[in-house]
Motif scaffolding. Structure first.
Motif, PDB file in Angstrom:
ATOM      1  N   ALA A 276      -4.643  -6.056   1.928  1.00  6.20           N
ATOM      2  CA  ALA A 276      -5.215  -5.209   2.970  1.00  6.20           C
ATOM      3  C   ALA A 276      -4.449  -3.889   3.078  1.00  6.20           C
ATOM      4  N   VAL A 277      -3.141  -3.950   2.944  1.00  2.27           N
ATOM      5  CA  VAL A 277      -2.327  -2.733   2.963  1.00  2.27           C
ATOM      6  C   VAL A 277      -2.669  -1.849   1.769  1.00  2.27           C
ATOM      7  N   GLU A 278      -2.803  -2.461   0.608  1.00  2.00           N
ATOM      8  CA  GLU A 278      -3.159  -1.704  -0.602  1.00  2.00           C
ATOM      9  C   GLU A 278      -4.523  -1.035  -0.448  1.00  2.00           C
ATOM     10  N   GLN A 279      -5.497  -1.752   0.116  1.00  2.00           N
ATOM     11  CA  GLN A 279      -6.828  -1.174   0.290  1.00  2.00           C
ATOM     12  C   GLN A 279      -6.797  -0.023   1.289  1.00  2.00           C
ATOM     13  N   LYS A 280      -6.046  -0.173   2.347  1.00  2.00           N
ATOM     14  CA  LYS A 280      -5.950   0.911   3.332  1.00  2.00           C
ATOM     15  C   LYS A 280      -5.344   2.158   2.696  1.00  2.00           C
ATOM     16  N   GLN A 281      -4.379   1.979   1.819  1.00  2.00           N
ATOM     17  CA  GLN A 281      -3.779   3.121   1.131  1.00  2.00           C
ATOM     18  C   GLN A 281      -4.810   3.838   0.254  1.00  2.00           C
ATOM     19  N   ARG A 282      -5.692   3.084  -0.381  1.00  2.00           N
ATOM     20  CA  ARG A 282      -6.768   3.704  -1.169  1.00  2.00           C
ATOM     21  C   ARG A 282      -7.644   4.579  -0.272  1.00  2.00           C
ATOM     22  N   TYR A 283      -8.043   4.005   0.862  1.00  2.00           N
ATOM     23  CA  TYR A 283      -8.916   4.752   1.762  1.00  2.00           C
ATOM     24  C   TYR A 283      -8.197   5.980   2.327  1.00  2.00           C
ATOM     25  N   ALA A 284      -6.911   5.866   2.578  1.00  2.00           N
ATOM     26  CA  ALA A 284      -6.157   7.002   3.109  1.00  2.00           C
ATOM     27  C   ALA A 284      -6.168   8.170   2.124  1.00  2.00           C
ATOM     28  N   ARG A 285      -5.988   7.886   0.841  1.00  2.00           N
ATOM     29  CA  ARG A 285      -6.015   8.960  -0.167  1.00  2.00           C
ATOM     30  C   ARG A 285      -7.384   9.621  -0.210  1.00  2.00           C
TER      31      ARG A 285
END
Length: 365
Positions: A276-285
């Motif tokens: 979930a943290v990894e996916q949020k980082q994708r969306y943040a970029r």
């Protein structure tokens, strides 16, 4: 009158001409109109699904004890819900199913009102219309709604489409008013993990909002965004024990059951934070890239402090914006889909691959 005759035209059908225009771009369309996940399903989820694939028997509407415990632990650990109880959790066949059917499952009828934000996910209105209840919108439910008629009050924080976040104090004010008048509050918290700036999203079940009791409150959580789970159709609700028991009793009769392998995958997803943290980082970029490009192209971004979208305007009718962007091969959702107050806005989803987001940025430049 048939049910379908009571309902408006499915909004996204109106986008078809613009979808065709965007697809005609030499480098293909960049579809930012729907918030559907495009990234891989996490390996931990796929492994759990595969391990549970040999499931010949009927699953339980109530869900497995493992799933309900995972959901309660998730609420307690990551959202500060101090009194999360596995007995008061119910799995759902995706959250949209619950939104569309809840007024019917609660036996709302003609004369009853369902309140929801003036800018909102269209299915809140649809659920009311299916039940023959009256949908009513609000900016401030406490000041604007008739407590004698409203039986169901939808909250949505972070908001779809605007990304606006309601703080604990505001949620507490609304919950206090609703409890005073015996109105059930259902909080759609599907974007709660996608806070970007400003006020941190908080659950309606947090003690800062509701004290030590969940009476009169239900929170709805989805795995679609945090775990790329949309294709599996998995979500859950939690809250008021009496409401959960009533919904369970009706759903058992109606056969509203999450498949056993999906329940196992849900438990695995809720128990794993890393993906979930990894996916949020994708969306943040993607959010940073799209926001910068849109502002450079003359758009103003309002709210958007959380959720999976940018709420953007150039101060013109939304369909003009949709048409112009479609000529550049970019498809967005007109704000009108979410209510008349969105007439000059478009909703831009962050759900495109890095390559497609880069293409959109280039075209906006």
């Amino acid at each position: 009158m048939s049910i379908s005759a009571r309902l408006p035209v499915f909004p996204w059908d109106r986008l078809e001409p613009y979808k065709a225009a965007a697809a005609a771009h030499p480098d293909g369309a960049v579809d930012l109109s729907v918030g559907t996940p495009v990234d891989p399903v996490p390996e931990v989820v796929r492994q759990a699904l595969t391990a549970a694939a040999d499931s010949p028997g009927y699953p339980l509407t109530y869900g497995t004890a493992t799933l309900r415990a995972a959901a309660a632990d998730y609420l307690r650990t990551w959202h500060g819900v101090a009194v999360a109880d596995p007995r008061h959790v119910l799995p759902l066949i995706g959250s949209k199913e619950l939104v569309g059917w809840l007024p019917t499952l609660l036996d709302l009828r003609e004369g009853d009102q369902v309140g929801y934000p003036e800018l909102a996910y269209p299915t809140y209105e649809i659920g009311a219309l299916i039940a023959r209840a009256e949908p009513v919108t609000y900016r401030d439910p406490v000041a604007e709604l008739d407590p004698a008629r409203v039986r169901l009050l939808w909250l949505n924080s972070p908001s779809n489409p605007t990304g606006q976040v309601l703080g604990a104090a505001e949620l507490r004010r609304v919950v206090g008013w609703a409890r005073e008048h015996g109105i059930l509050v259902v909080s759609d918290e599907c974007y709660i993990e996608l806070g970007w700036e400003g006020t941190e999203p908080v659950s309606v079940l947090h003690p800062d909002v509701c004290g030590d009791s969940h009476d009169g409150l239900v929170a709805v959580h989805s795995l679609s965004k945090r775990s790329n789970f949309a294709g599996y159709r998995g979500a859950f609700l939690a809250g008021d024990p009496a409401v959960v028991a009533e919904l369970l009793a009706v759903r058992k009769h109606a056969g509203m059951i999450v498949p056993q392998p999906v329940q196992a995958a849900m438990a695995a997803a809720l128990g794993d934070r890393a993906h979930a943290v990894e996916q949020k980082q994708r969306y943040a970029r993607r959010r940073t890239a799209l926001r910068t490009a849109l502002e450079g192209a003359g758009f103003r971004i309002e709210h958007s402090e959380a959720s999976l979208y940018l709420w953007a305007t150039r101060g013109e009718p939304c369909w003009e914006t949709v048409a112009d962007l479609s000529k550049r091969g970019i498809l967005v959702a007109p704000g009108e889909f979410y209510g008349p107050a969105g007439a000059e806005f478009v909703r831009v989803a962050l759900t495109a691959t890095d390559e497609r987001v880069a293409a959109a940025v280039s075209r906006l430049a």
